[in-house]
Design a protein around this motif. Structure first.
Motif, mmCIF file in Angstrom:
data_model
loop_
_atom_site.group_PDB
_atom_site.id
_atom_site.type_symbol
_atom_site.label_atom_id
_atom_site.label_comp_id
_atom_site.label_asym_id
_atom_site.label_seq_id
_atom_site.Cartn_x
_atom_site.Cartn_y
_atom_site.Cartn_z
ATOM 1 N N THR A 24 0.845 -1.197 0.000
ATOM 2 C CA THR A 24 0.000 0.000 0.000
ATOM 3 C C THR A 24 0.879 1.245 0.000
ATOM 4 O OG1 THR A 24 -0.037 0.196 2.401
ATOM 5 C CG2 THR A 24 -1.752 -1.213 1.387
ATOM 6 N N ILE A 25 0.267 2.382 -0.255
ATOM 7 C CA ILE A 25 1.011 3.652 -0.200
ATOM 8 C C ILE A 25 1.605 3.840 1.192
ATOM 9 C CG2 ILE A 25 0.736 6.167 -0.225
ATOM 10 C CD1 ILE A 25 -1.148 5.767 -2.647
ATOM 11 N N GLU A 26 0.838 3.518 2.228
ATOM 12 C CA GLU A 26 1.339 3.665 3.600
ATOM 13 C C GLU A 26 2.540 2.761 3.842
ATOM 14 O OE1 GLU A 26 -1.935 3.137 2.774
ATOM 15 O OE2 GLU A 26 -2.560 5.219 3.093
ATOM 16 N N LEU A 28 4.638 1.666 1.526
ATOM 17 C CA LEU A 28 5.748 2.212 0.745
ATOM 18 C C LEU A 28 6.385 3.410 1.453
ATOM 19 C CD1 LEU A 28 4.050 1.986 -2.756
ATOM 20 C CD2 LEU A 28 6.022 0.627 -1.985
ATOM 21 N N GLU A 29 5.555 4.280 2.013
ATOM 22 C CA GLU A 29 6.088 5.427 2.763
ATOM 23 C C GLU A 29 6.852 4.959 3.996
ATOM 24 O OE1 GLU A 29 2.424 7.588 3.246
ATOM 25 O OE2 GLU A 29 2.713 8.710 1.378
ATOM 26 N N TYR A 105 8.309 3.459 -7.511
ATOM 27 C CA TYR A 105 7.080 2.676 -7.334
ATOM 28 C C TYR A 105 6.042 3.473 -6.536
ATOM 29 C CZ TYR A 105 4.085 -1.380 -6.880
ATOM 30 O OH TYR A 105 3.021 -2.239 -6.965
ATOM 31 N N LEU A 106 6.469 4.157 -5.496
ATOM 32 C CA LEU A 106 5.560 4.977 -4.691
ATOM 33 C C LEU A 106 4.968 6.107 -5.529
ATOM 34 C CD1 LEU A 106 4.184 5.969 -2.108
ATOM 35 C CD2 LEU A 106 6.376 7.013 -1.432
ATOM 36 N N ALA A 109 2.317 4.638 -7.636
ATOM 37 C CA ALA A 109 1.169 4.237 -6.808
ATOM 38 C C ALA A 109 0.330 5.443 -6.412
ATOM 39 C CB ALA A 109 1.659 3.498 -5.567
ATOM 40 N N ARG A 110 0.970 6.568 -6.129
ATOM 41 C CA ARG A 110 0.216 7.773 -5.768
ATOM 42 C C ARG A 110 -0.645 8.260 -6.937
ATOM 43 N NH1 ARG A 110 5.128 10.706 -2.442
ATOM 44 N NH2 ARG A 110 4.606 9.846 -0.391
ATOM 45 N N ALA A 113 -3.574 5.845 -7.252
ATOM 46 C CA ALA A 113 -4.556 6.055 -6.175
ATOM 47 C C ALA A 113 -5.490 7.219 -6.490
ATOM 48 C CB ALA A 113 -3.834 6.302 -4.842
#
Length: 174
Positions: A24-26, A28-29, A105-106, A109-110, A113
């Motif tokens: 998930t984005i979370e 990845l962060e 990748y992040l 993904a953002r 989203a």
């Protein structure tokens, strides 16, 4: 055949590990926060690069690997099965990390989203920028993003996962 598109494979020889689940984005962060380093020297680049080569060889992964501090290339390796296309993918993914100070990748993904794609919404030339997995910021605590580590040759999630695994091992050995 080489690609960094998640929908294609790159080698007749599968990697030893199954394709990881998409984070998930979370997550990845959190990876980026957790993988901040205390330092990053020329010798560290060699150590991290050698670790990535070792992981790739164990998996018969046809990848190219690139490590930079700022604009200076500190490490590069091209394993059997990789091609000059992988170097072009490295450059495109690296530019995304340099521009957004986040993993390639992040960044992709953002955009996903938000219901769009990097290619459709970033207003950046897709021949120069690719928000596909495999390039990760080298962040030093107290200094911020100082460079990049990039892998190209596997589907994008596997490229990303290989970099994250190597950084985790590298950081735990520091």
């Amino acid at each position: 055949m080489t690609t960094d598109d998640a929908t294609h494979t790159t080698s007749a020889t599968p990697t030893a590990n199954a394709t990881p689940a998409a984070p998930t984005i979370e997550e990845l962060e959190a990876q980026e926060r957790d993988l901040a380093l205390l330092r990053f020297t020329h010798e560290d680049a060699w150590t991290l690069g050698a670790l990535l080569v070792e992981l790739a060889r164990e998996r018969n992964a046809p990848v190219a690997i690139d490590i930079r501090r700022g604009p200076q290339q500190l490490f590069h390796a091209a394993l059997p099965g990789s091609t000059q296309d992988n170097d072009a993918w490295i450059d495109r993914k690296r530019r995304v990390v340099e521009r957004y100070a986040a993993s390639s990748y992040l960044v992709g993904a953002r955009f996903r989203a938000k219901g769009t794609t990097f290619e459709d919404s970033s207003r950046l030339d897709p021949d120069r920028y690719a928000a596909h997995g495999g390039s990760f910021p080298l962040t030093v605590e107290g200094a911020g993003v100082i460079g990049t580590v990039t892998v190209s040759g596997l589907p994008q999630l596997e490229d990303h996962a290989m970099v994250v695994e190597a950084l985790r091992r590298f950081k735990s050995a520091m």
